[in-house]
Motif scaffolding. Structure first.
Motif, PDB file in Angstrom:
ATOM      1  N   LEU A 177      31.419  39.635  19.591  1.00 56.04           N
ATOM      2  CA  LEU A 177      30.096  39.915  19.043  1.00 56.04           C
ATOM      3  C   LEU A 177      30.301  40.888  17.896  1.00 56.04           C
ATOM      4  O   LEU A 177      30.789  41.999  18.103  1.00 56.04           O
ATOM      5  CB  LEU A 177      29.178  40.525  20.101  1.00 56.04           C
ATOM      6  N   LEU A 178      29.930  40.493  16.708  1.00 54.32           N
ATOM      7  CA  LEU A 178      30.292  41.243  15.507  1.00 54.32           C
ATOM      8  C   LEU A 178      29.067  41.707  14.724  1.00 54.32           C
ATOM      9  O   LEU A 178      28.280  40.893  14.234  1.00 54.32           O
ATOM     10  CB  LEU A 178      31.179  40.364  14.611  1.00 54.32           C
ATOM     11  N   ASP A 179      28.927  43.035  14.592  1.00 56.38           N
ATOM     12  CA  ASP A 179      27.928  43.600  13.680  1.00 56.38           C
ATOM     13  C   ASP A 179      28.533  43.589  12.277  1.00 56.38           C
ATOM     14  O   ASP A 179      29.761  43.655  12.111  1.00 56.38           O
ATOM     15  CB  ASP A 179      27.582  45.021  14.111  1.00 56.38           C
ATOM     16  N   VAL A 228      31.803  44.512  18.682  1.00 54.02           N
ATOM     17  CA  VAL A 228      32.125  45.349  17.520  1.00 54.02           C
ATOM     18  C   VAL A 228      30.815  45.891  16.976  1.00 54.02           C
ATOM     19  O   VAL A 228      30.065  45.191  16.285  1.00 54.02           O
ATOM     20  CB  VAL A 228      32.885  44.540  16.448  1.00 54.02           C
ATOM     21  N   GLU A 229      30.537  47.150  17.292  1.00 52.13           N
ATOM     22  CA  GLU A 229      29.237  47.758  16.983  1.00 52.13           C
ATOM     23  C   GLU A 229      29.425  49.267  16.885  1.00 52.13           C
ATOM     24  O   GLU A 229      29.991  49.879  17.792  1.00 52.13           O
ATOM     25  CB  GLU A 229      28.231  47.407  18.078  1.00 52.13           C
ATOM     26  N   VAL A 261      33.132  33.636  17.280  1.00 53.21           N
ATOM     27  CA  VAL A 261      32.523  34.867  16.761  1.00 53.21           C
ATOM     28  C   VAL A 261      31.021  34.655  16.610  1.00 53.21           C
ATOM     29  O   VAL A 261      30.581  33.712  15.940  1.00 53.21           O
ATOM     30  CB  VAL A 261      33.136  35.281  15.411  1.00 53.21           C
ATOM     31  N   LEU A 262      30.261  35.533  17.226  1.00 55.79           N
ATOM     32  CA  LEU A 262      28.801  35.541  17.102  1.00 55.79           C
ATOM     33  C   LEU A 262      28.409  36.792  16.337  1.00 55.79           C
ATOM     34  O   LEU A 262      28.609  37.908  16.818  1.00 55.79           O
ATOM     35  CB  LEU A 262      28.154  35.528  18.483  1.00 55.79           C
ATOM     36  N   ILE A 263      27.897  36.615  15.130  1.00 50.19           N
ATOM     37  CA  ILE A 263      27.409  37.747  14.344  1.00 50.19           C
ATOM     38  C   ILE A 263      26.084  38.219  14.916  1.00 50.19           C
ATOM     39  O   ILE A 263      25.169  37.419  15.144  1.00 50.19           O
ATOM     40  CB  ILE A 263      27.253  37.365  12.860  1.00 50.19           C
ATOM     41  N   VAL A 264      25.995  39.526  15.167  1.00 50.22           N
ATOM     42  CA  VAL A 264      24.761  40.149  15.665  1.00 50.22           C
ATOM     43  C   VAL A 264      24.436  41.285  14.706  1.00 50.22           C
ATOM     44  O   VAL A 264      25.106  42.318  14.700  1.00 50.22           O
ATOM     45  CB  VAL A 264      24.938  40.669  17.104  1.00 50.22           C
ATOM     46  N   THR A 265      23.418  41.121  13.880  1.00 49.44           N
ATOM     47  CA  THR A 265      23.190  42.060  12.782  1.00 49.44           C
ATOM     48  C   THR A 265      21.715  42.145  12.422  1.00 49.44           C
ATOM     49  O   THR A 265      20.922  41.270  12.782  1.00 49.44           O
ATOM     50  CB  THR A 265      24.003  41.609  11.546  1.00 49.44           C
TER      51      THR A 265
END
Length: 234
Positions: A49-51, A6-7, A87-91
């Motif tokens: 993968l969540l932005d 999700v980006e 869920v892995l937050i990537v931000t």
């Protein structure tokens, strides 16, 4: 393993997709909360993968909705995502209080941009390992040893050559051993939306795996699907 990224930054999204696909993941993309929620309702993913900084809102809202969803099959009238999906937050939000907030909101891990893709891959493997109930980095089954990080297979200590897709099919069946998976369920774990799938692809991969690992490893339940027994007879 199938990942939803999700980006909304096209460049970052395409780079992530290419790098993850090279590492053997099936990758689908969503550019916002609405599209990600629709994807999670329609498909089964192994991880997200969540932005957080998305065009249609804060990614933490998607995380909140996901974690508060009823468990699928609990009598809900519409399809709902699995609230336990890793869920892995990537931000780019890299302050300590922001990391704490993300983890407290239900994220399983948090990675600040910019990051090394090898570290991202390692964190993904750890999430998937915990989700499967494994602590060890390798999977042992009878005389078979599978290393998801190195993507290698050994039988009685000897290496076995496998195509990337054969390895992925084996990993899916190993993680689900004792349960029957239909061809469609296997395909859903291996292929993204835009992938071209030959009608007999799964059958061909399983035929090759049986030839390399032994016919008893993967069994067929006629009209239903394939499974690896919980334990092989001695």
């Amino acid at each position: 393993m199938r990942i939803l990224v999700v980006e909304d930054d096209v460049g970052i999204a395409s780079g992530l997709r290419a790098n993850l696909q090279q590492r053997g993941y099936a990758v689908d993309m969503a550019d916002g909360i609405a599209s990600a929620w629709s994807a999670l309702r329609m498909e089964r993913f192994d991880a997200v993968l969540l932005d957080l900084g998305l065009a249609d809102g804060d990614g933490s809202e998607l995380l909140r909705r996901l974690r508060s969803s009823p468990v699928p099959g609990s009598g809900q009238p519409q399809a709902l995502p699995d609230p336990s999906i890793p869920v892995l937050i990537v931000t780019a939000r890299d302050q300590v209080h922001q990391r704490i907030a993300g983890l407290d909101q239900g994220a399983d891990d948090y990675l600040a941009k910019p990051f090394d893709v090898d570290e991202l891959d390692a964190r993904l493997r750890a999430l998937l390992r915990r989700a499967a109930g494994r602590a060890a980095p390798t999977i042992r089954y009878a005389d078979i040893e599978v290393d998801p990080a190195a993507r290698t297979v050994r039988v009685q200590g000897r290496p076995v050559d496998m195509s990337p897709r054969e390895f992925s099919v084996l990993l899916v069946l190993l993680e689900a051993r004792g349960r029957v998976l239909s061809r469609q369920q296997i395909e859903e774990r291996l292929y993204s939306w835009d992938a071209a799938i030959e009608s007999n692809a799964v059958e061909v991969h399983i035929h090759h795996l049986r030839r390399k690992l032994g016919s008893a490893c993967i069994q067929t339940m006629r009209g239903v699907g394939y499974f690896m027994p919980q334990d092989l007879p001695a």
